[in-house]
Design a protein around this motif. Structure first.
Motif, short mmCIF file in Angstrom:
data_model
loop_
_atom_site.label_atom_id
_atom_site.label_comp_id
_atom_site.label_asym_id
_atom_site.label_seq_id
_atom_site.Cartn_x
_atom_site.Cartn_y
_atom_site.Cartn_z
N THR A 12 0.85 -1.19 0.00
CA THR A 12 0.00 0.00 0.00
C THR A 12 0.88 1.23 0.00
O THR A 12 1.76 1.35 0.82
N ARG A 13 0.61 2.15 -0.93
CA ARG A 13 1.54 3.26 -1.11
C ARG A 13 0.85 4.61 -1.09
O ARG A 13 -0.25 4.76 -1.58
N ILE A 14 1.52 5.57 -0.57
CA ILE A 14 1.23 6.98 -0.74
C ILE A 14 2.56 7.59 -1.17
O ILE A 14 3.57 7.42 -0.49
N GLU A 15 2.58 8.25 -2.29
CA GLU A 15 3.79 8.89 -2.77
C GLU A 15 3.74 10.39 -2.44
O GLU A 15 2.66 10.96 -2.32
N VAL A 16 4.90 10.99 -2.33
CA VAL A 16 5.01 12.43 -2.09
C VAL A 16 6.08 12.96 -3.03
O VAL A 16 7.20 12.43 -3.06
N THR A 17 5.74 13.99 -3.80
CA THR A 17 6.74 14.57 -4.69
C THR A 17 7.77 15.32 -3.85
O THR A 17 7.50 15.72 -2.72
N GLU A 18 8.93 15.52 -4.44
CA GLU A 18 9.98 16.25 -3.74
C GLU A 18 9.54 17.68 -3.43
O GLU A 18 9.83 18.22 -2.36
N THR A 19 8.80 18.31 -4.34
CA THR A 19 8.32 19.67 -4.13
C THR A 19 7.38 19.73 -2.93
O THR A 19 7.48 20.62 -2.08
N ALA A 20 6.46 18.76 -2.83
CA ALA A 20 5.51 18.72 -1.70
C ALA A 20 6.25 18.48 -0.39
O ALA A 20 5.96 19.10 0.63
N LEU A 25 8.09 20.22 4.84
CA LEU A 25 9.19 20.28 5.80
C LEU A 25 9.48 21.73 6.21
O LEU A 25 9.73 22.00 7.38
N SER A 26 9.40 22.63 5.26
CA SER A 26 9.61 24.05 5.56
C SER A 26 8.54 24.56 6.53
O SER A 26 8.85 25.27 7.48
N LEU A 27 7.30 24.15 6.30
CA LEU A 27 6.21 24.56 7.19
C LEU A 27 6.37 23.93 8.58
O LEU A 27 6.13 24.59 9.59
N LEU A 28 6.76 22.64 8.62
CA LEU A 28 6.99 21.97 9.91
C LEU A 28 8.06 22.70 10.71
O LEU A 28 7.90 22.93 11.91
N GLU A 29 9.16 23.04 10.05
CA GLU A 29 10.25 23.73 10.72
C GLU A 29 9.83 25.12 11.21
O GLU A 29 10.24 25.55 12.28
N LEU A 91 0.86 12.90 -3.36
CA LEU A 91 0.71 14.23 -2.79
C LEU A 91 1.70 15.15 -3.48
O LEU A 91 2.90 14.86 -3.51
N ASP A 92 1.20 16.23 -4.06
CA ASP A 92 2.05 17.18 -4.77
C ASP A 92 1.78 18.59 -4.24
O ASP A 92 0.81 18.82 -3.53
N TYR A 93 2.65 19.50 -4.58
CA TYR A 93 2.48 20.90 -4.22
C TYR A 93 2.60 21.73 -5.48
O TYR A 93 3.54 21.56 -6.26
N GLU A 94 1.64 22.61 -5.68
CA GLU A 94 1.65 23.50 -6.84
C GLU A 94 1.81 24.93 -6.34
O GLU A 94 1.06 25.37 -5.46
#
Length: 121
Positions: A12-20, A25-29, A91-94
């Motif tokens: 079972t997979r959920i992928e995350v793009t490097e951009t997302a 991570l920036s928001l977490l920090e 999961l991607d970020y635009e």
């Protein structure tokens, strides 16, 4: 608690793009959260004109029954009920002035509402 990684050792997979991952991570920090333990919770909730909608929030740690995925240094927590709706998603970020934000590309969706905020599987 089960764990998935970018290497694919769990079916079972959920992928995350490097951009997302970079954006999350920036928001977490910026929230002073420990990125080694904390992560992004991706979930499905009732709502919207098509019946279901995505939710995201940062959690300090996973729940005992979560599946944990790690991609590009980001931990993603998914509860069992949500997993059946979003397994196989990306999961991607635009960026940009219009529509900037996280976006879930879900292969299980059979229809979406006109505004794209909710879906049906």
């Amino acid at each position: 608690m089960s764990t998935g990684t970018a290497e694919g050792d769990v079916g079972t997979r959920i992928e995350v793009t490097e951009t997302a991952a970079d954006e999350a991570l920036s928001l977490l920090e910026s929230e002073d959260m420990d990125t080694d333990v904390s992560g992004l919770r991706l979930f499905v909730q009732q709502g919207g004109c098509a019946g279901l909608s995505y939710g995201m929030r940062f959690d300090d740690e996973p729940e005992s029954d979560d599946t944990i995925f790690e991609h590009h240094g980001l931990r993603v927590f998914v509860d069992p009920a949500s997993m059946k709706y979003i397994e196989g998603s990306v999961l991607d970020y635009e960026g940009g002035l219009q529509g900037a934000g996280f976006h879930v590309e879900n292969p299980n969706v059979v229809s979406e509402c006109g505004c794209g905020e909710s879906f049906r599987t």
